[in-house]
Design a protein around this motif. Structure first.
Motif, PDB file in Angstrom:
ATOM      1  N   ALA A  69       0.843  -1.244   0.079  1.00  0.00           N
ATOM      2  CA  ALA A  69       0.001  -0.138  -0.020  1.00  0.00           C
ATOM      3  C   ALA A  69       0.885   1.373   0.003  1.00  0.00           C
ATOM      4  CB  ALA A  69      -0.963  -0.114   1.174  1.00  0.00           C
ATOM      5  N   ARG A  70       1.865   1.414   0.763  1.00  0.00           N
ATOM      6  CA  ARG A  70       2.938   2.484   0.676  1.00  0.00           C
ATOM      7  C   ARG A  70       3.478   2.672  -0.587  1.00  0.00           C
ATOM      8  NH1 ARG A  70       5.663   4.642   4.629  1.00  0.00           N
ATOM      9  NH2 ARG A  70       5.450   2.545   6.015  1.00  0.00           N
ATOM     10  N   ASP A  71       3.674   1.762  -1.553  1.00  0.00           N
ATOM     11  CA  ASP A  71       4.390   1.914  -2.653  1.00  0.00           C
ATOM     12  C   ASP A  71       3.274   2.266  -3.443  1.00  0.00           C
ATOM     13  OD1 ASP A  71       6.607   0.369  -1.969  1.00  0.00           O
ATOM     14  OD2 ASP A  71       5.837  -1.457  -2.470  1.00  0.00           O
ATOM     15  N   LEU A  72       2.031   1.909  -3.541  1.00  0.00           N
ATOM     16  CA  LEU A  72       1.074   2.459  -4.269  1.00  0.00           C
ATOM     17  C   LEU A  72       0.686   3.956  -4.110  1.00  0.00           C
ATOM     18  CD1 LEU A  72      -1.129   2.309  -6.417  1.00  0.00           C
ATOM     19  CD2 LEU A  72      -2.680   1.420  -4.493  1.00  0.00           C
ATOM     20  N   LEU A  73       0.587   4.247  -2.731  1.00  0.00           N
ATOM     21  CA  LEU A  73       0.239   5.515  -2.309  1.00  0.00           C
ATOM     22  C   LEU A  73       1.482   6.627  -2.741  1.00  0.00           C
ATOM     23  CD1 LEU A  73      -1.518   4.971   1.010  1.00  0.00           C
ATOM     24  CD2 LEU A  73      -2.469   5.562  -0.922  1.00  0.00           C
ATOM     25  N   GLU A  74       2.678   5.972  -2.658  1.00  0.00           N
ATOM     26  CA  GLU A  74       3.768   6.821  -3.353  1.00  0.00           C
ATOM     27  C   GLU A  74       3.501   7.177  -4.881  1.00  0.00           C
ATOM     28  OE1 GLU A  74       7.205   4.982  -1.569  1.00  0.00           O
ATOM     29  OE2 GLU A  74       6.967   5.759   0.158  1.00  0.00           O
ATOM     30  N   ALA A  75       3.138   5.972  -5.583  1.00  0.00           N
ATOM     31  CA  ALA A  75       3.195   6.285  -6.886  1.00  0.00           C
ATOM     32  C   ALA A  75       1.806   6.961  -7.231  1.00  0.00           C
ATOM     33  CB  ALA A  75       2.780   4.830  -7.655  1.00  0.00           C
ATOM     34  N   VAL A  76       0.676   7.055  -6.328  1.00  0.00           N
ATOM     35  CA  VAL A  76      -0.255   7.911  -6.404  1.00  0.00           C
ATOM     36  C   VAL A  76       0.157   9.458  -6.295  1.00  0.00           C
ATOM     37  CG1 VAL A  76      -2.413   8.703  -5.389  1.00  0.00           C
ATOM     38  CG2 VAL A  76      -2.168   6.497  -5.889  1.00  0.00           C
ATOM     39  N   GLY A  77       0.863   9.545  -5.176  1.00  0.00           N
ATOM     40  CA  GLY A  77       1.573  10.941  -4.991  1.00  0.00           C
ATOM     41  C   GLY A  77       2.270  11.633  -6.206  1.00  0.00           C
ATOM     42  N   ALA A  78       3.097  10.411  -6.640  1.00  0.00           N
ATOM     43  CA  ALA A  78       4.047  10.989  -7.631  1.00  0.00           C
ATOM     44  C   ALA A  78       3.313  11.600  -8.844  1.00  0.00           C
ATOM     45  CB  ALA A  78       5.118   9.812  -8.123  1.00  0.00           C
ATOM     46  N   ARG A  79       2.244  10.629  -9.120  1.00  0.00           N
ATOM     47  CA  ARG A  79       1.342  11.205 -10.427  1.00  0.00           C
ATOM     48  C   ARG A  79       0.493  12.173 -10.338  1.00  0.00           C
ATOM     49  NH1 ARG A  79      -2.133   6.573 -13.614  1.00  0.00           N
ATOM     50  NH2 ARG A  79      -0.027   5.457 -13.687  1.00  0.00           N
ATOM     51  N   PHE A  80       0.040  12.379  -8.883  1.00  0.00           N
ATOM     52  CA  PHE A  80      -1.063  13.132  -8.505  1.00  0.00           C
ATOM     53  C   PHE A  80      -0.333  14.034  -7.431  1.00  0.00           C
ATOM     54  CE2 PHE A  80      -3.458   9.641 -10.475  1.00  0.00           C
ATOM     55  CZ  PHE A  80      -3.603  10.292 -11.720  1.00  0.00           C
ATOM     56  N   PRO A  81       0.561  15.098  -7.483  1.00  0.00           N
ATOM     57  CA  PRO A  81       0.791  15.796  -6.503  1.00  0.00           C
ATOM     58  C   PRO A  81       0.016  16.365  -5.496  1.00  0.00           C
ATOM     59  CG  PRO A  81       2.235  16.250  -8.248  1.00  0.00           C
ATOM     60  CD  PRO A  81       1.195  15.318  -8.749  1.00  0.00           C
ATOM     61  N   ALA A  82      -1.100  16.821  -6.044  1.00  0.00           N
ATOM     62  CA  ALA A  82      -2.273  17.359  -5.340  1.00  0.00           C
ATOM     63  C   ALA A  82      -2.727  16.546  -4.333  1.00  0.00           C
ATOM     64  CB  ALA A  82      -3.379  18.247  -5.997  1.00  0.00           C
ATOM     65  N   ILE A  83      -2.902  14.965  -4.853  1.00  0.00           N
ATOM     66  CA  ILE A  83      -3.511  14.167  -3.973  1.00  0.00           C
ATOM     67  C   ILE A  83      -2.362  13.632  -2.849  1.00  0.00           C
ATOM     68  CG2 ILE A  83      -4.233  11.946  -4.037  1.00  0.00           C
ATOM     69  CD1 ILE A  83      -5.668  12.189  -6.572  1.00  0.00           C
ATOM     70  N   GLY A  84      -1.184  13.707  -3.343  1.00  0.00           N
ATOM     71  CA  GLY A  84      -0.278  13.286  -2.374  1.00  0.00           C
ATOM     72  C   GLY A  84      -0.156  14.282  -1.130  1.00  0.00           C
ATOM     73  N   GLU A  85      -0.223  15.572  -1.443  1.00  0.00           N
ATOM     74  CA  GLU A  85      -0.271  16.375  -0.177  1.00  0.00           C
ATOM     75  C   GLU A  85      -1.437  16.033   0.757  1.00  0.00           C
ATOM     76  OE1 GLU A  85      -0.599  20.524  -1.912  1.00  0.00           O
ATOM     77  OE2 GLU A  85       1.335  20.203  -2.906  1.00  0.00           O
ATOM     78  N   LEU A  86      -2.556  15.510   0.092  1.00  0.00           N
ATOM     79  CA  LEU A  86      -3.676  15.134   1.160  1.00  0.00           C
ATOM     80  C   LEU A  86      -3.317  14.014   1.804  1.00  0.00           C
ATOM     81  CD1 LEU A  86      -6.577  16.210  -1.262  1.00  0.00           C
ATOM     82  CD2 LEU A  86      -5.542  17.568   0.619  1.00  0.00           C
ATOM     83  N   LEU A  87      -2.784  12.960   1.328  1.00  0.00           N
ATOM     84  CA  LEU A  87      -2.541  11.528   1.799  1.00  0.00           C
ATOM     85  C   LEU A  87      -1.564  11.714   3.085  1.00  0.00           C
ATOM     86  CD1 LEU A  87      -1.774   9.508  -1.377  1.00  0.00           C
ATOM     87  CD2 LEU A  87      -3.883   9.910  -0.106  1.00  0.00           C
ATOM     88  N   TRP A  88      -0.601  12.393   3.305  1.00  0.00           N
ATOM     89  CA  TRP A  88       0.206  12.317   4.315  1.00  0.00           C
ATOM     90  C   TRP A  88       0.395  13.521   5.129  1.00  0.00           C
ATOM     91  CZ3 TRP A  88       1.929   7.501   3.563  1.00  0.00           C
ATOM     92  CH2 TRP A  88       2.209   6.878   2.303  1.00  0.00           C
TER      93      TRP A  88
END
Length: 91
Positions: A28-47
């Protein structure tokens, strides 16, 4: 794998479902990091801090919430269905 985004995350991802191709053994960490890399605005909300998933973000792998599995170390097998929900409030 199919990643479904809900509510306020959907426009940030450009749609409901986005495909991600991660290697076998991904977590899940790998996936969420990939999500944040592709969509930085989402990455800011995840962590809330580096490596700390926000308390109100809900992530489900094949219908089960990762907080009830192995949290960020939950395996995400190829072909998994992943759902990511933003914080929500209501009354």
């Amino acid at each position: 794998m199919h990643v479904n985004f809900y509510a306020t995350l959907r426009p940030l991802a450009g749609g409901k479902t986005v495909e991600f191709d991660l290697p076998p053994g991904a977590t899940a960490r790998d996936l969420l990091e990939a999500v944040g890399a592709r969509f930085p605005a989402i990455g800011e909300l995840l962590w809330t801090a580096p490596g700390e998933l926000g308390d109100y973000i809900k992530v489900f792998v094949n219908g089960r919430e990762i907080r009830h599995l192995q949290l960020l170390e939950t395996p995400v097998p190829p072909g998994a269905e992943v759902d990511i929900f933003p914080p929500a409030a209501g009354g």
